[in-house]
Design an enzyme around this catalytic site. Structure first.
Site, PDB file in Angstrom:
ATOM      1  N   ASP A 211       6.195   6.378   2.107  1.00 43.70           N
ATOM      2  CA  ASP A 211       6.028   5.555   0.914  1.00 43.70           C
ATOM      3  C   ASP A 211       4.544   5.294   0.638  1.00 43.70           C
ATOM      4  O   ASP A 211       3.784   5.003   1.565  1.00 43.70           O
ATOM      5  CB  ASP A 211       6.756   4.218   1.169  1.00 43.70           C
ATOM      6  CG  ASP A 211       6.856   3.352  -0.063  1.00 43.70           C
ATOM      7  OD1 ASP A 211       7.523   3.771  -1.015  1.00 43.70           O
ATOM      8  OD2 ASP A 211       6.271   2.247  -0.071  1.00 43.70           O
ATOM      9  N   GLU A 261       5.158  17.100  18.940  1.00 42.25           N
ATOM     10  CA  GLU A 261       5.596  16.891  20.330  1.00 42.25           C
ATOM     11  C   GLU A 261       7.113  16.955  20.441  1.00 42.25           C
ATOM     12  O   GLU A 261       7.660  16.988  21.530  1.00 42.25           O
ATOM     13  CB  GLU A 261       5.154  15.506  20.817  1.00 42.25           C
ATOM     14  CG  GLU A 261       3.687  15.411  21.113  1.00 42.25           C
ATOM     15  CD  GLU A 261       3.335  13.952  21.409  1.00 42.25           C
ATOM     16  OE1 GLU A 261       4.185  13.200  21.922  1.00 42.25           O
ATOM     17  OE2 GLU A 261       2.192  13.583  21.101  1.00 42.25           O
TER      18      GLU A 261
HETATM   19  C1  NOJ Z   1       7.341   3.398  -3.858  1.00 34.97           C
HETATM   20  C2  NOJ Z   1       8.823   3.197  -3.776  1.00 34.97           C
HETATM   21  O1  NOJ Z   1       9.466   4.379  -4.159  1.00 34.97           O
HETATM   22  C3  NOJ Z   1       9.142   2.037  -4.670  1.00 34.97           C
HETATM   23  O2  NOJ Z   1      10.511   1.889  -4.887  1.00 34.97           O
HETATM   24  C4  NOJ Z   1       8.523   0.801  -4.075  1.00 34.97           C
HETATM   25  O3  NOJ Z   1       8.723  -0.285  -4.952  1.00 34.97           O
HETATM   26  C5  NOJ Z   1       7.026   0.981  -3.848  1.00 34.97           C
HETATM   27  N1  NOJ Z   1       6.695   2.251  -3.280  1.00 34.97           N
HETATM   28  C6  NOJ Z   1       6.514  -0.070  -2.916  1.00 34.97           C
HETATM   29  O4  NOJ Z   1       6.976   0.155  -1.624  1.00 34.97           O
END
Ligand code: NOJ
Length: 552
Positions: A211, A261
């Site tokens: 993310d 690993e």
């Molecule tokens: C990207 C994620 O896909 C989204 O849903 C989220 O709100 C933001 N990152 C923050 O984590």
């Protein structure tokens, strides 16, 4: 037009040409009938996914979380939230997926934690300058008494990116107040996240979707930024001091070693809204991640020239670093593509749609959505399908403000409608309450209401029905696997030009033609239609507008 061939990819790595299905656990299937999807629900629908023909699933977060951002606010990275079940349910789901030959990718959220995470709770009670505060980005404010935020950064969800705590210091949150950014200058943060990676690798996951992969490192001194904050930057935009900083790459070089690993081909896929493609593909250099989402293709809209440019650019840049290209049309953060394509300007990228906004032409959007799916699924590399794409699901465009949950809606006072409309629970059975989201007829209502139109999109209305969107996807995945299209190459044909609204490329013996223009276009005499985006796609050997075919 010819394309650089992506010759350096090693096709024995499963992810290089995989079709990966994104599951948004809250909205996929509700086994315990509480109105919210769960891991047992995922497990119960694995046979459906196996029949569809996907190679892997990616699960959005199911970890312990107050759910302020639908689970992207993690309170404990090593625990399953009771909403979704327990660790036993995860293990059972993983084992069953593996027994069916389906790999499992989980989401890792390393840029920020929840404010309910133990670390942040400790930081709140600790003093300025303490080790507990050093795990996050705490700063003194500016102006008299430090009453002004340390810099002018805005949150991606709207409003200030800084929140003040009781003793007067401020902490940074690029997203919601409840999502404090971790301090990646602190070695303890590195070792903790490595340990989280190992925790899930030891359990047997096949990879991680990272993310905000471009966000962890912030520029020295946290300089002011003059432009508005947005996840989606134009290709000519300057780089903000909180995205795509050089230091992030060291993190992935290290994680690459950690993954190597482990036995099997474990992988990392970057969620990095980075432009231009040349900068995005730096995340998938041989010693970093394996894949990065190619949002350029998603942003191209229903525009042949832009689609062609994005395909060329992605394959060229991917070829340079020896990584597979990836293709995606929708996800849990974007208005569903069959809805976007039904707007007057099908290249627009709205941040949510409400009843007051222009409503899409549903039939047109679906026709284009199906054609776009054939355009994407014949491309080499790896393709991502967002749950419901295979049903042709539209966005819920008339959700009432009272049921909305996206923090972006609240932080912008409703100016940004937000992402709830693409997160509506999946319809499994047209005639059942909640369209079978829970199989139990006594179940609580789904956490977001479904539109009436979902009855006709339900899986049971489509599986086995020749002309359905589901069967189109199923056949496309089967042909894609059989002909190894994911391992192929793209050669543009001279049949038509993107400037006329038509894309046509060959991959092996198969030719894709998609008509994004307004007039029927002639197909080569004698070509056999292997798959058409819908039954009426070809009339008198001419491909109708908003349709696509695979020819042999
Ligand atoms: C990207 C994620 O896909 C989204 O849903 C989220 O709100 C933001 N990152 C923050 O984590």
């Amino acid at each position: 037009m010819s394309l650089a061939e992506n010759t350096r990819i090693q096709h024995d790595q499963w992810w290089a040409d995989a079709v990966i299905y994104q599951i948004y656990p809250r909205s996929f299937a509700d086994a315990d009938a509480n109105g919210m999807g769960d891991l047992q629900g995922v497990r119960s629908r694995l046979p459906y996914l196996s029949q569809l023909g996907v190679d892997a699933i990616w699960l959005s977060p199911f970890y312990l979380s107050p759910q302020a951002d639908a689970g992207y606010d993690v309170a404990d990275y090593r625990a399953v939230d009771p909403l979704f079940g327990g660790m036993k349910d995860f293990d059972a789901m993983l084992a069953e997926a593996h027994s069916m030959g389906i790999r499992v990718i989980v989401d890792l959220v390393p840029n920020h934690t929840s404010d309910q995470h133990e670390w942040f709770q400790d930081a709140l009670t600790a003093t300025p300058g303490s080790a507990a505060r050093e795990r996050y980005i705490f700063r003194d404010g500016k102006g008299p008494g430090g009453a002004l935020p340390p810099n002018n950064w805005q949150s991606i969800f709207g409003g200030n990116a800084w929140t003040r705590v009781q003793d007067g210091q401020w902490y940074l949150h690029l997203f919601d107040t409840s999502q404090p950014d971790l301090n990646w200058e602190n070695p303890e943060v590195h070792s903790e996240m490595e340990s989280v990676l190992r925790f899930w690798l030891d359990r047997g996951v096949d990879g991680f979707r990272i993310d905000v992969a471009h966000g962890m490192i912030k520029a020295d001194g946290l300089p002011d930024w003059h432009a508005k904050t947005s996840m989606v930057e134009g290709s000519d935009a300057e780089t903000p001091p909180y995205f795509d900083q050089e230091g992030v790459h060291e993190i992935y070089q290290h994680w690459n070693k950690v993954l190597s690993e482990y036995d099997g081909d474990r992988m990392l896929v970057a969620e990095a809204w980075v432009e231009p493609a040349e900068r995005l593909f730096r995340y998938v250099r041989p010693d970093e991640m394996q894949q990065a989402f190619n949002f350029g293709f998603l942003l191209a809209g229903w525009d042949a020239v832009r689609m062609a440019e994005s395909i060329n650019e992605s394959l060229e840049e991917a070829g340079k670093v020896g990584a597979p290209a990836t293709w995606v049309l929708s996800n849990h953060d974007t208005v569903r593509h069959s809805t976007r394509y039904g707007l007057t300007d099908p290249t627009t990228f709205p941040k949510g749609i409400s009843a007051e906004d222009e409503q899409p032409d549903e039939e047109l959007g679906l026709a284009r959505g199906r054609a776009a799916a054939l355009t994407m699924l014949a491309l080499p590399g790896s393709a991502y399908i967002y749950q419901g794409d295979e049903l042709g699901l539209p966005e819920h465009t008339t959700l009432d403000a009272s049921v909305r949950q996206d923090p972006a809606f609240f932080r912008t006072n409703g100016e940004e409608i937000g992402r709830d409309g693409c997160r509506v629970p999946i319809p499994w059975t047209g005639a059942a309450p909640g369209y079978g989201f829970a199989e139990n007829p006594e179940a609580a209502s789904p956490w977001l209401p479904q539109p009436d139109s979902f009855a006709k999109y339900a899986a049971d209305q489509q599986v086995g029905l020749d002309s359905s969107t589901y069967e189109l996807y199923r056949q496309a995945l089967s042909i894609r696997a059989e002909r190894k299209l994911g391992q192929g190459t793209v050669a543009w044909t001279s049949l038509h030009a993107p400037a006329d609204g038509v894309l046509s490329y060959r991959n092996g013996d198969l030719t894709l033609v998609v008509n994004a223009g307004t007039r029927p276009v002639r197909l080569p005499a004698g070509a056999e239609v292997l798959l058409a985006s819908q039954p009426d796609a070809v009339t008198d050997n001419a491909l109708q507008p908003n349709r696509a075919v695979w020819l042999v």
